[in-house]
Enzyme design. Sequence first.
Site, PDB file in Angstrom:
ATOM      1  N   CYS A  79      36.696 -24.038 -20.110  1.00 43.73           N
ATOM      2  CA  CYS A  79      36.222 -25.202 -19.422  1.00 43.73           C
ATOM      3  C   CYS A  79      37.033 -25.555 -18.474  1.00 43.73           C
ATOM      4  O   CYS A  79      38.274 -25.752 -18.601  1.00 43.73           O
ATOM      5  CB  CYS A  79      35.701 -26.244 -20.327  1.00 43.73           C
ATOM      6  SG  CYS A  79      35.364 -27.983 -19.379  1.00 43.73           S
ATOM      7  N   GLU A  80      36.726 -25.326 -17.143  1.00 38.53           N
ATOM      8  CA  GLU A  80      37.686 -25.762 -16.036  1.00 38.53           C
ATOM      9  C   GLU A  80      37.986 -27.277 -15.803  1.00 38.53           C
ATOM     10  O   GLU A  80      38.676 -27.636 -15.384  1.00 38.53           O
ATOM     11  CB  GLU A  80      37.377 -25.291 -14.678  1.00 38.53           C
ATOM     12  CG  GLU A  80      36.232 -25.887 -14.314  1.00 38.53           C
ATOM     13  CD  GLU A  80      35.780 -25.161 -12.956  1.00 38.53           C
ATOM     14  OE1 GLU A  80      34.815 -25.987 -12.122  1.00 38.53           O
ATOM     15  OE2 GLU A  80      35.937 -24.102 -12.740  1.00 38.53           O
ATOM     16  N   HIS A  81      37.124 -28.066 -16.596  1.00 44.05           N
ATOM     17  CA  HIS A  81      37.199 -29.485 -16.703  1.00 44.05           C
ATOM     18  C   HIS A  81      38.251 -30.157 -17.446  1.00 44.05           C
ATOM     19  O   HIS A  81      39.066 -31.087 -17.442  1.00 44.05           O
ATOM     20  CB  HIS A  81      35.933 -30.317 -16.834  1.00 44.05           C
ATOM     21  CG  HIS A  81      35.106 -29.893 -15.952  1.00 44.05           C
ATOM     22  ND1 HIS A  81      33.526 -29.909 -16.063  1.00 44.05           N
ATOM     23  CD2 HIS A  81      35.144 -29.640 -14.444  1.00 44.05           C
ATOM     24  CE1 HIS A  81      32.992 -29.689 -15.194  1.00 44.05           C
ATOM     25  NE2 HIS A  81      33.601 -29.405 -14.087  1.00 44.05           N
ATOM     26  N   HIS A  82      38.542 -29.386 -18.764  1.00 40.82           N
ATOM     27  CA  HIS A  82      39.357 -29.899 -19.796  1.00 40.82           C
ATOM     28  C   HIS A  82      40.347 -28.778 -20.332  1.00 40.82           C
ATOM     29  O   HIS A  82      41.381 -29.179 -21.140  1.00 40.82           O
ATOM     30  CB  HIS A  82      38.614 -30.435 -21.002  1.00 40.82           C
ATOM     31  CG  HIS A  82      37.853 -31.591 -20.795  1.00 40.82           C
ATOM     32  ND1 HIS A  82      36.229 -31.494 -20.366  1.00 40.82           N
ATOM     33  CD2 HIS A  82      38.124 -32.841 -20.553  1.00 40.82           C
ATOM     34  CE1 HIS A  82      35.916 -32.659 -20.052  1.00 40.82           C
ATOM     35  NE2 HIS A  82      36.687 -33.491 -20.192  1.00 40.82           N
ATOM     36  N   GLN A 120      30.064 -23.096 -17.348  1.00 43.73           N
ATOM     37  CA  GLN A 120      28.963 -22.143 -17.873  1.00 43.73           C
ATOM     38  C   GLN A 120      28.004 -21.776 -16.698  1.00 43.73           C
ATOM     39  O   GLN A 120      27.613 -20.589 -16.652  1.00 43.73           O
ATOM     40  CB  GLN A 120      28.476 -22.892 -19.169  1.00 43.73           C
ATOM     41  CG  GLN A 120      27.442 -21.855 -19.861  1.00 43.73           C
ATOM     42  CD  GLN A 120      26.833 -22.350 -21.021  1.00 43.73           C
ATOM     43  OE1 GLN A 120      27.391 -23.015 -21.864  1.00 43.73           O
ATOM     44  NE2 GLN A 120      25.624 -22.028 -21.314  1.00 43.73           N
ATOM     45  N   HIS A 148      30.624 -26.033 -26.437  1.00 41.05           N
ATOM     46  CA  HIS A 148      31.768 -26.628 -25.786  1.00 41.05           C
ATOM     47  C   HIS A 148      32.672 -27.411 -26.512  1.00 41.05           C
ATOM     48  O   HIS A 148      32.362 -28.495 -27.081  1.00 41.05           O
ATOM     49  CB  HIS A 148      31.301 -27.161 -24.568  1.00 41.05           C
ATOM     50  CG  HIS A 148      30.653 -26.432 -23.496  1.00 41.05           C
ATOM     51  ND1 HIS A 148      31.092 -25.837 -22.261  1.00 41.05           N
ATOM     52  CD2 HIS A 148      29.248 -25.529 -23.427  1.00 41.05           C
ATOM     53  CE1 HIS A 148      30.324 -25.095 -21.751  1.00 41.05           C
ATOM     54  NE2 HIS A 148      29.173 -24.806 -22.470  1.00 41.05           N
ATOM     55  N   CYS A 150      34.792 -29.304 -25.496  1.00 45.52           N
ATOM     56  CA  CYS A 150      35.073 -30.458 -24.846  1.00 45.52           C
ATOM     57  C   CYS A 150      34.034 -31.557 -25.166  1.00 45.52           C
ATOM     58  O   CYS A 150      34.231 -32.729 -25.201  1.00 45.52           O
ATOM     59  CB  CYS A 150      34.927 -30.474 -23.249  1.00 45.52           C
ATOM     60  SG  CYS A 150      33.673 -29.612 -22.609  1.00 45.52           S
TER      61      CYS A 150
END
Length: 189
Positions: A79-82, A120, A148, A150
């Site tokens: 996940c590119e956010h976390h 995703q 996920h 996250c």
Amino acid sequence: MAIGCDLPKIQRAVRQILEALGEDPDRNGLLETPRRVAKMYAEMTSGLHLDPGRHLEVVFPENYDEIVLVRDIPFTSLCEHHLLPFTGKAHVAYLPNGKVTGLSKLARVVEEIARRPQVQERMTLTIADLMEERLGSTGVAVVIEAEHSCMAIRGVKKPGTMTVTSALRGSFKSNPSTRAEVLSLITSR
């Protein structure tokens, strides 16, 4: 080392994170952690500088125009956010247009595209677009189901929650009966 990956720089950053958390990066249990984390990120992002489309260059002439589905392809992405993993299964289908590709090639495409930081939704679209472009098929369907980290281990803390995304192209998008057929094949167990 993965192409484009600076392991020493990652190791320094991990060491700084440990220090920022109030940990002693020189204590016994953490001595090798920066190296291990750097290797892990190199592995999990190894698809960043590769062209997964190269796997679809090998095709075979075949007079077959029905659904080809490879279901339940396991993957782990980031996940590119976390920068936490999301893990699941990809289902990829296409309608050949005079040529087919090796079934393992579809799994290789999923694996390489999964090996990069992303969401995703983008992963799903990237696989579908690549298959449509390289195979010239009359239809492409990609459905991805994933859990996920996250969502499971932080924030809302809902382990076991699955996210499902889809991308349909050609006949799978425009023809309701073909769409229903492929989705039925993907969900049948």
